[in-house]
Enzyme design. Sequence first.
Site, short mmCIF file in Angstrom:
data_model
loop_
_atom_site.label_atom_id
_atom_site.label_comp_id
_atom_site.label_asym_id
_atom_site.label_seq_id
_atom_site.Cartn_x
_atom_site.Cartn_y
_atom_site.Cartn_z
N GLU A 122 -1.30 3.74 -3.21
CA GLU A 122 -0.41 2.89 -3.29
C GLU A 122 -0.79 1.99 -4.57
O GLU A 122 -2.14 1.40 -4.63
CB GLU A 122 -0.28 1.57 -2.21
CG GLU A 122 0.63 0.45 -2.28
CD GLU A 122 0.92 -0.55 -1.18
OE1 GLU A 122 0.22 -0.34 -0.34
OE2 GLU A 122 1.95 -1.37 -1.18
N ALA A 255 -7.84 -3.55 2.06
CA ALA A 255 -7.78 -2.21 3.00
C ALA A 255 -6.62 -1.62 2.50
O ALA A 255 -5.46 -2.50 1.93
CB ALA A 255 -7.87 -2.82 4.26
N GLU A 291 -3.52 -4.01 8.69
CA GLU A 291 -3.24 -2.79 8.22
C GLU A 291 -2.73 -1.96 9.43
O GLU A 291 -1.82 -1.22 9.31
CB GLU A 291 -4.60 -2.16 7.77
CG GLU A 291 -5.23 -2.72 6.69
CD GLU A 291 -4.33 -3.31 5.32
OE1 GLU A 291 -3.22 -2.31 5.16
OE2 GLU A 291 -4.79 -4.12 4.75
N HIS A 294 1.09 -2.51 10.04
CA HIS A 294 1.94 -1.90 8.89
C HIS A 294 2.33 -0.70 9.54
O HIS A 294 3.36 0.01 8.82
CB HIS A 294 1.07 -1.49 7.43
CG HIS A 294 1.12 -2.59 6.44
ND1 HIS A 294 2.32 -2.91 6.16
CD2 HIS A 294 0.19 -3.00 5.55
CE1 HIS A 294 1.97 -3.92 5.06
NE2 HIS A 294 0.61 -4.01 5.03
N1 BES Z 1 -0.98 -2.41 1.00
C1 BES Z 1 -1.82 -3.25 0.76
C2 BES Z 1 -3.06 -2.64 -0.14
C3 BES Z 1 -2.77 -2.65 -1.41
C4 BES Z 1 -2.33 -3.59 -2.31
C5 BES Z 1 -2.74 -1.36 -1.91
C6 BES Z 1 -2.26 -3.41 -3.58
C7 BES Z 1 -2.46 -1.19 -3.46
C8 BES Z 1 -2.14 -2.08 -4.20
C9 BES Z 1 -2.55 -3.58 1.92
O1 BES Z 1 -1.69 -3.52 3.28
C10 BES Z 1 -2.90 -5.10 2.00
O2 BES Z 1 -1.96 -6.08 1.85
N2 BES Z 1 -4.36 -5.75 1.93
C11 BES Z 1 -4.64 -7.15 1.58
C12 BES Z 1 -5.26 -7.59 3.10
C13 BES Z 1 -4.29 -8.00 3.63
C14 BES Z 1 -4.98 -8.89 5.18
C15 BES Z 1 -3.33 -9.20 3.16
C16 BES Z 1 -5.63 -6.93 0.96
O3 BES Z 1 -6.09 -5.73 0.40
O4 BES Z 1 -6.11 -7.86 0.22
ZN ZN Z 2 -0.28 -5.06 3.59
#
Ligand code: BES
Ligand code: ZN
Length: 847
Positions: A122, A255, A291, A294
Site C-alpha cells: 500500500e 502496521a 489492522e 480492516h
Molecule cells: N493501511 C495502513 C498502513 C499504511 C499507511 C500503508 C500508509 C501504506 C501507507 C494501516 O491500516 C494504518 O492505518 N496504520 C496506521 C496505524 C493505525 C492504528 C492508525 C499506521 O501505520 O500508522
Molecule cells: Zn488503517
Amino acid sequence: MRDAAPQTIFLKDYTPFGFQVQDVHLTFDLAPNATHVTARIRFAPIKGAADKTFFLHGENVTLISAKIDGEVVTPKVTPEGLTCDVPDMPFTWETEVKIDPAANTALEGLYLSNSMYCTQCEAEGFRKITYYPDRPDVMSTFTVRINGPHGTLLSNGNPVASGDGWAEWHDPWPKPAYLFALVAGELIAHRDTFTTSEGRKVDLALYVRGGDEGKCAFGMQALKDSMKWDEDVYGRAYDLDVFNIVAVDDFNMGAMENKGLNIFNASAVLASPETSTDMNFERIEAIIAHEYFHNWTGNRITCRDWFQLCLKEGLTVFRDSQFTADMRSEPVKRISDVIDLRGRQFPEDQGPLAHPVRPESFQEINNFYTATIYEKGAEVIRMLKTLVGDAAYSKALDLYFDRHDGQACTIEDWLAVFQDATGRDLTQFKRWYSQAGTPRVAVSEAFENGTYTLSFEQDTPPSATTADPQPQVIPVAVGLLAVDGSEALPTQILELTEARQSFTFPGLAAKPVPSILRGFSAPVVLDHAADHAFLLAHDTDPFNRWEAANKLARASLLGTITKGSAPDPAWLAGIAQLLNDDTLDPAYRSLMLDLPGQSELAAQLHRDGHTPDPDAIWNAVHGLIQALSDTMADTLPALYAANQVSDAYAPDAAQSGMRALGSTVLNLLTRQDGGDQAQAQYGNADNMTLQLGALANLIRVGRGDAALAQFEAHWKDDRLVMDKWFGLQVGTAKPDDAADTAKALTGHAAFNWKNPNRFRATLGALAGHHAGFHAKDGSGYTLLADWLIKLDPVNPQTTARMCSAFQTWRRYDAIRQSMISKELDRIAATPDLSRDTTEMITRIREA
Ligand code: BES
Ligand code: ZN
C-alpha cells in the site's frame, strides 16, 4: 529515475480499467540482489469499456520476458510501466521480471530487513514487484509460490502445500494488489487459535526474530480480543483458516492490513513489561485491532481509488476507537483522541497542507495518509452516528456489508447506505468530505421570562483547497446545569445547519449554565465565554469537565504569555482538588493535568493576532507546572504513595491509570524534592513505565547522566528500548540544547539513520520539541533540513512525512520565517529530490 515534472492526479478523471483480472499466479525465486518474479495472470477485456488501453504499472523492475497465451510479445516499456497490444478476448499474460530487494531502502515493494524478506504494497508498492494494474479497483484471487532457502515462507490466504525451501499459498478472497504480502526469513512463531462465531477454527501466529519470543503474548491476546469484539459489536467474523502477523524492524508506518498476513513495525506489536511502557501496550492493542478490523472495512470492502482512502481508514480508526473505549475507559479514550486531533489534525486543517477528508487531487498518494483522512475521517463517522442514532448506525453498517461485500467503493456508496437505511438526506452532511478547514462555532446566550436561548454562529476559514466554505451540519451536544450544579436539562443534540441559528429552552426557573459540545460532538473550535471554573467543579459530562480544566489552563497560559499575569488561582485550586479526589478514575485525573500543547498555544496566539514566541510559551508552561507543584506541595508525597501499584505488573486500564497519575505526581514532586523520589523510583523500577518516567525527571533536574549511562549499558541490544533512549534525551532537553542534543545523538554509533524508527526517535523528537525546534538561532531548522536532505534519496516516504514539521512556519516572527524559508528553499533545490518530498515542500512553501 525521478519524474521531471510531477503529475497531478484528479478524482474527476477516474476511469475504470478496461480488463477484468480473473486470477493471478505468482512465483518468487528469492535472492537478495536478483529475485525473479514470474506472473501468470488471466485477463478478460470488459465489453464496452471506455478505456481499452492495456497499461500495467511497473517501477524498478527489469523485464526479462513477456508472453501472451504462450507466445513471446514485446511490450513498450517506460519507467512507469508497460503497454502492449493484446487480443480482444480473454488471454493469459505471463512475465518474468528481476528485482533487487537488497537495494530497496525505500521500504516499499519487496525489501530486506535484517536479512528477512518482506513487502509493503500500500498504496502503490506492488508495481515495484511485478507489472500489474496496480489500482485498488482491480481485484483478483492470488496463488503464490515462494522458493527460497528460508525457514518461514508466508503469503496471503491459506497455506496450500510446502516442502524444503518452498511453500504455496492461495487467497480465495478477491483483493487489490495493495493487500498482497510476502515474508521469508528465519522466524519464530508464537501460536494460538481462535474459533469464530461461525465455527471456523483459525490458526493464529505471531512471527518474530529469535530473541523476541518473550514479547508476543500481549499482541496475541489483543488479536483474540479484536476478533471477538468485531463479532459481538459488528457481527463480522474472520474468513480464512489462518491469521498471521509478522514483526519487522524496518517499516515506514505502524502496521499494514495485508489479507491474512498483517505486517507490523516491531514497535507496534512487540511488548513486555520490562521493555514497554503502558502507552506502548495501549497503542499495540489499538493497532492490532485496527489492522484486524480492516479485514472487513478495507479488505472485503475496499476503495475504488485512493481518493476514497477515508472510506477504509476513517471507518477503521472509528472502529478501533470504539474498541479501545470498550476495553478501557470511554472518557479517557475520548479525551486522548481529542488531544491527538488538536495536536495533529487541527494544524493540518488550518495550514498550508489543508485538504478535505476526501481530497480531489494529489501528486503522491503516500502524502495523503494524514491526520485529516484518518482522524477527521473518523470524527465524521462519529458525527454521522450521533445524528442518526446507534440503532440506525448498526442498520446502515449491516446494509453496507451486505450490499458492498467484495466491491471497491466510494464515499457516495457509503453515504447511500445511510440514506437508504434511515431516509435521511445527507446532501449537506457530505460537505464534511469535500470542504477543508476547521469550523469555528461561536455561542452567545440570553435568558428572558424563563426562556433560555443559545445562539450559534458557524464559520469555516477559507483554505488552500476550499476557497468558499459553506455551512456544515454540526451536531452540538448540549446539557444545561442549574446553579447548584444539578442537571437542569440532560444532554440533547442540537443540529446546526445554517450559518446562524438559535435554540430556545422554555420553562426554566433560573438562568442555567450551559455545557456545550459535550463529548466533543464535532471537530470544531468552540468559542464560548463559559464559566469554566463552575464546569470544572460540576459538569456531569466527563469530557467537558476535562475541557473546562483545559480551557482554564489555556487562558491562564495565554495571560502569562501576553500580559505576564500570574497563574490562575481558580485552575490551581480546581486541579489540586480534582487530583486528590479519590472517587475519580486515576487515568482521568492524570489527564486533567495534560496542559494544552505548546504548538497548540502558538496556534491560538496566532489566531488571536499575536506572534507566538516559543521561549515565552515554554516558560509559561513550566511556570504553571511549578505553581501547581508549589500549591500542592504538602499533598504530593501522599498522593504519590497512594498511586503505587503493589500487584504484579499488568498493562490493564486500572494499573496503567494509577501509574499515569503516579507519574504526573512525580513530575510535580521532583520540583519540590530535586529528584530524590525519581532517583528511588529509577532504582526500584521493575517495568519500563516507571523506569522511563523516573529517568525523564532525573534528566530535567540535571541528575540524569549516571542513569542514562546505566540505561544504555543495560539496554544496548534492545532496539525498541534504545529508540526510547534516543527520543527521551531530545524530548527532555532544554530548548537551547535540543538541537545540539539531537545532533550529538546522530553521531552515536547506534544511530542507524536508515531505520525509520531510529530516525524518528531522534529527529522526530526534535520536530516535536516546540521550543527546541524553533530555537532562536535556527539550529533546529538546519539540523532537520540537513537530515531530510540526506534521507530523501534513501527513503522518500519517511522524509516527506517529516516535512510537516515546517507546516506551521507562517505563524512565527519574520526572522524565524526567513530562516525556515531558507531551509525549505535548500531542500527544494536538492538535485533529484523525490516526488514525495517535492510535493510536501511545494505545498508548505506556497502557503
Ligand atoms: N493501511 C495502513 C498502513 C499504511 C499507511 C500503508 C500508509 C501504506 C501507507 C494501516 O491500516 C494504518 O492505518 N496504520 C496506521 C496505524 C493505525 C492504528 C492508525 C499506521 O501505520 O500508522
Ligand atoms: Zn488503517
